[in-house]
Motif scaffolding. Sequence first.
Motif, PDB file in Angstrom:
ATOM      1  N   THR A 194       5.308 -21.211  -1.604  1.00 13.21           N
ATOM      2  CA  THR A 194       3.894 -21.524  -1.825  1.00 13.21           C
ATOM      3  C   THR A 194       3.138 -20.387  -2.499  1.00 13.21           C
ATOM      4  O   THR A 194       1.986 -20.559  -2.911  1.00 13.21           O
ATOM      5  N   GLY A 195       3.788 -19.216  -2.603  1.00 19.03           N
ATOM      6  CA  GLY A 195       3.123 -18.062  -3.194  1.00 19.03           C
ATOM      7  C   GLY A 195       2.266 -17.281  -2.220  1.00 19.03           C
ATOM      8  O   GLY A 195       1.601 -16.309  -2.602  1.00 19.03           O
ATOM      9  N   ALA A 196       2.273 -17.666  -0.943  1.00 22.38           N
ATOM     10  CA  ALA A 196       1.496 -16.933   0.059  1.00 22.38           C
ATOM     11  C   ALA A 196       2.085 -15.553   0.297  1.00 22.38           C
ATOM     12  O   ALA A 196       1.352 -14.582   0.549  1.00 22.38           O
ATOM     13  N   LEU A 197       3.413 -15.453   0.219  1.00 17.25           N
ATOM     14  CA  LEU A 197       4.126 -14.195   0.438  1.00 17.25           C
ATOM     15  C   LEU A 197       4.889 -13.852  -0.828  1.00 17.25           C
ATOM     16  O   LEU A 197       5.515 -14.733  -1.432  1.00 17.25           O
ATOM     17  N   ASN A 198       4.856 -12.585  -1.230  1.00 17.08           N
ATOM     18  CA  ASN A 198       5.468 -12.206  -2.508  1.00 17.08           C
ATOM     19  C   ASN A 198       6.541 -11.128  -2.402  1.00 17.08           C
ATOM     20  O   ASN A 198       7.424 -11.043  -3.261  1.00 17.08           O
ATOM     21  N   ILE A 199       6.465 -10.277  -1.399  1.00 15.93           N
ATOM     22  CA  ILE A 199       7.408  -9.167  -1.306  1.00 15.93           C
ATOM     23  C   ILE A 199       8.843  -9.693  -1.239  1.00 15.93           C
ATOM     24  O   ILE A 199       9.118 -10.734  -0.641  1.00 15.93           O
ATOM     25  N   ARG A 200       9.760  -8.999  -1.894  1.00 17.95           N
ATOM     26  CA  ARG A 200      11.166  -9.406  -1.877  1.00 17.95           C
ATOM     27  C   ARG A 200      11.795  -8.960  -0.548  1.00 17.95           C
ATOM     28  O   ARG A 200      11.658  -7.800  -0.143  1.00 17.95           O
ATOM     29  N   ILE A 201      12.496  -9.868   0.089  1.00 20.88           N
ATOM     30  CA  ILE A 201      13.038  -9.601   1.420  1.00 20.88           C
ATOM     31  C   ILE A 201      14.520  -9.951   1.458  1.00 20.88           C
ATOM     32  O   ILE A 201      14.926 -11.061   1.111  1.00 20.88           O
ATOM     33  N   ASN A 202      15.307  -8.985   1.862  1.00 21.07           N
ATOM     34  CA  ASN A 202      16.713  -9.203   2.191  1.00 21.07           C
ATOM     35  C   ASN A 202      16.791  -9.253   3.715  1.00 21.07           C
ATOM     36  O   ASN A 202      16.345  -8.329   4.383  1.00 21.07           O
ATOM     37  N   LYS A 205      13.170 -14.017  -4.436  1.00 21.14           N
ATOM     38  CA  LYS A 205      12.449 -13.202  -3.456  1.00 21.14           C
ATOM     39  C   LYS A 205      13.118 -13.126  -2.091  1.00 21.14           C
ATOM     40  O   LYS A 205      12.735 -12.289  -1.273  1.00 21.14           O
ATOM     41  N   LEU A 206      14.103 -13.976  -1.825  1.00 20.72           N
ATOM     42  CA  LEU A 206      14.728 -14.005  -0.496  1.00 20.72           C
ATOM     43  C   LEU A 206      16.240 -14.018  -0.611  1.00 20.72           C
ATOM     44  O   LEU A 206      16.814 -14.849  -1.314  1.00 20.72           O
ATOM     45  N   THR A 207      16.856 -13.077   0.099  1.00 21.53           N
ATOM     46  CA  THR A 207      18.318 -12.972   0.139  1.00 21.53           C
ATOM     47  C   THR A 207      18.776 -12.992   1.587  1.00 21.53           C
ATOM     48  O   THR A 207      18.225 -12.276   2.427  1.00 21.53           O
ATOM     49  N   VAL A 208      19.762 -13.812   1.890  1.00 16.16           N
ATOM     50  CA  VAL A 208      20.405 -13.802   3.210  1.00 16.16           C
ATOM     51  C   VAL A 208      21.905 -13.856   2.963  1.00 16.16           C
ATOM     52  O   VAL A 208      22.460 -14.902   2.630  1.00 16.16           O
ATOM     53  N   ASN A 209      22.561 -12.715   3.092  1.00 18.23           N
ATOM     54  CA  ASN A 209      24.011 -12.678   2.864  1.00 18.23           C
ATOM     55  C   ASN A 209      24.702 -11.698   3.810  1.00 18.23           C
ATOM     56  O   ASN A 209      25.795 -11.219   3.518  1.00 18.23           O
ATOM     57  N   SER A 210      24.047 -11.417   4.951  1.00 22.23           N
ATOM     58  CA  SER A 210      24.636 -10.498   5.922  1.00 22.23           C
ATOM     59  C   SER A 210      24.224 -10.899   7.325  1.00 22.23           C
ATOM     60  O   SER A 210      23.266 -11.663   7.517  1.00 22.23           O
ATOM     61  N   VAL A 211      24.946 -10.398   8.305  1.00 18.49           N
ATOM     62  CA  VAL A 211      24.669 -10.690   9.706  1.00 18.49           C
ATOM     63  C   VAL A 211      24.559  -9.359  10.450  1.00 18.49           C
ATOM     64  O   VAL A 211      25.274  -8.409  10.144  1.00 18.49           O
ATOM     65  N   GLU A 252       0.819  -1.216   0.000  1.00 11.06           N
ATOM     66  CA  GLU A 252       0.000   0.000   0.000  1.00 11.06           C
ATOM     67  C   GLU A 252       0.852   1.265   0.000  1.00 11.06           C
ATOM     68  O   GLU A 252       0.422   2.309  -0.492  1.00 11.06           O
ATOM     69  N   GLN A 253       2.075   1.160   0.528  1.00  8.99           N
ATOM     70  CA  GLN A 253       2.963   2.319   0.604  1.00  8.99           C
ATOM     71  C   GLN A 253       3.953   2.381  -0.562  1.00  8.99           C
ATOM     72  O   GLN A 253       4.785   3.276  -0.617  1.00  8.99           O
ATOM     73  N   GLY A 254       3.888   1.421  -1.490  1.00  9.61           N
ATOM     74  CA  GLY A 254       4.770   1.445  -2.653  1.00  9.61           C
ATOM     75  C   GLY A 254       6.038   0.641  -2.511  1.00  9.61           C
ATOM     76  O   GLY A 254       6.933   0.731  -3.361  1.00  9.61           O
ATOM     77  N   LEU A 255       6.143  -0.162  -1.468  1.00  9.03           N
ATOM     78  CA  LEU A 255       7.338  -0.981  -1.240  1.00  9.03           C
ATOM     79  C   LEU A 255       7.190  -2.340  -1.920  1.00  9.03           C
ATOM     80  O   LEU A 255       6.232  -3.073  -1.662  1.00  9.03           O
ATOM     81  N   THR A 256       8.146  -2.672  -2.774  1.00  4.86           N
ATOM     82  CA  THR A 256       8.200  -4.012  -3.367  1.00  4.86           C
ATOM     83  C   THR A 256       9.309  -4.854  -2.738  1.00  4.86           C
ATOM     84  O   THR A 256       9.381  -6.059  -2.982  1.00  4.86           O
ATOM     85  N   ALA A 257      10.176  -4.209  -1.952  1.00  2.00           N
ATOM     86  CA  ALA A 257      11.299  -4.914  -1.327  1.00  2.00           C
ATOM     87  C   ALA A 257      11.635  -4.259   0.000  1.00  2.00           C
ATOM     88  O   ALA A 257      11.453  -3.050   0.180  1.00  2.00           O
ATOM     89  N   VAL A 258      12.139  -5.074   0.929  1.00  2.00           N
ATOM     90  CA  VAL A 258      12.552  -4.570   2.235  1.00  2.00           C
ATOM     91  C   VAL A 258      13.801  -5.311   2.681  1.00  2.00           C
ATOM     92  O   VAL A 258      14.077  -6.426   2.224  1.00  2.00           O
ATOM     93  N   THR A 259      14.531  -4.689   3.601  1.00  3.68           N
ATOM     94  CA  THR A 259      15.609  -5.365   4.306  1.00  3.68           C
ATOM     95  C   THR A 259      15.211  -5.467   5.761  1.00  3.68           C
ATOM     96  O   THR A 259      15.009  -4.443   6.421  1.00  3.68           O
TER      97      THR A 259
END
Length: 532
Positions: free
Chosen positions: A248-256, A279-285, A223-230
Amino acid sequence: MSSCGTGKQKADLILINGRIYTVDQKFSVAEAMAVYEGKIVGVGAVETIQNQFNSNKIIDLNGLPVYPGFNDGHCHFYGYGENQVRYADLRGSLSLAEVVERLEKHHETFPSDWILGRGWDQNHWEIKEFPDNDMLEEVFPGKKVMLIRIDGHAILASKALITAAGIDGNTTIQGGEVLIGADGEPTGVLIDKAEDAVKKLIPPLTENEKKLAMLLAEKHCFEQGLTAVTDAGLSAGTIELIGQMHQTGALNIRINVMLNPDRESLGVFSAKGRLQTEKLTVNSVKLYADGALGSRGAKLLQPYADEPGQTGLILHTEAFYDSICQWALNHGFAVCTHAIGDSANRFVLQLYSKYLPEGNDFRWRVEHAQVVHPDDMPFFKKYAIIPSIQSTHATSDMYWAGDRLGSERLQHAYCQKDLLAQNGWLINGTDFPIEHISPVLTFYAAVSRKDLSGYPVGGFQANQALSREEALRSITSWPARGSFEEKYKGSLEVGKFADFVVLDKDIITINENEIPKVKVRQLYLSGKQMLD
């Protein structure tokens, strides 16, 4: 991709007659764009795109602006959703009495053994001192009540909860503080690591509640225009659930996701290594060096101007930070460390310098980089350390930050333009739910340095304002670069995901005071419309 009989390439969607900000290297602006199988296949003039592509779905934008899908470079996506499910919203409350009133209403709607809230900030109250829990005891006698401060670095806990956590007037906690009243007993305010004794008592959400939390968070992001978040810190278990929901397609937003540095999570990703899907990135701590300025937990080189005996907290031992940095280096992960105070920023920059060669492309980050001593600024450039800032923190804190820092030290705080100058790019976010989720308000704060009423005239430390191009890059292409995803998202170029947002007014050209009123007209993820 050939379309029968036309000699044109097939497209699933064509946009025409828009003002399309590609946010490519040249900051090009196009009139039309073609999308096929979720990716951009053409960008250019209307005539060029229509001559090259054919589609059954053509949208005439009638001059509306289009931008790459906005990307929040530092937030707490899962925590935001959890708040929707579990916590009373205390943001904007003007007194402890109002906090209690909101809690009563929330508890009536969502009865529970626990009474939880988030978002109080004593700096907005007439009495700007930390509260105690006497009023909580009067209204909720014997109940377990926990109220998280706006910055997440302090809580107010009821007497019953303090007792259940085993905290008394003699309790000391490494990296935290238990505030003690005149009677020698805890006031209920616990700062930084002292919170953990209480928070660990809260029962976790069920898996279904966790899924609901993320779906609510995604809905509000779209709703706020975000297609991706960290998301700035999650455990391996929550990351696994996100991955399952994506599959499963239940969640679509791209997440780092920044990985929490707990033993279990590190063990899982020691075996798995870095994770990269569409859609999912994990490369940081994620690490925390200190607390927050508002709760005086941020670690300063010199004492607080409004509390001369206090300099804040470094939350862990140096050996701990070294061990995580070495783990990250061994496993190819970036390190992202929360640092607010000038002493904490110096500590982190010097820590990183032990592990990073000059001219590297490891993309280690300092989250917030809120108060940086001028002598330490060159570390960002020398070791290619990325500042990850939140422009709205400046316009939220400006009313009282000078009280904490003093006028001279304030000049070295919230210096987004100076930080940008180090490497030529930075990452911007909201830190939601601490700040409002809107990336448009992030953009506004970055370029205006004002609050929503237009205060102060001329802007807070206006020399630190970003240009509109810089501000747009800071919420689109630069966060993508920060997560090593610039080849896939962050700009509207051929070959990248067709993630874009349509606004009702052009934030690059309209009057500054109109920006906060801009609305999202439409949002697409991989060329698929995500808003009704």
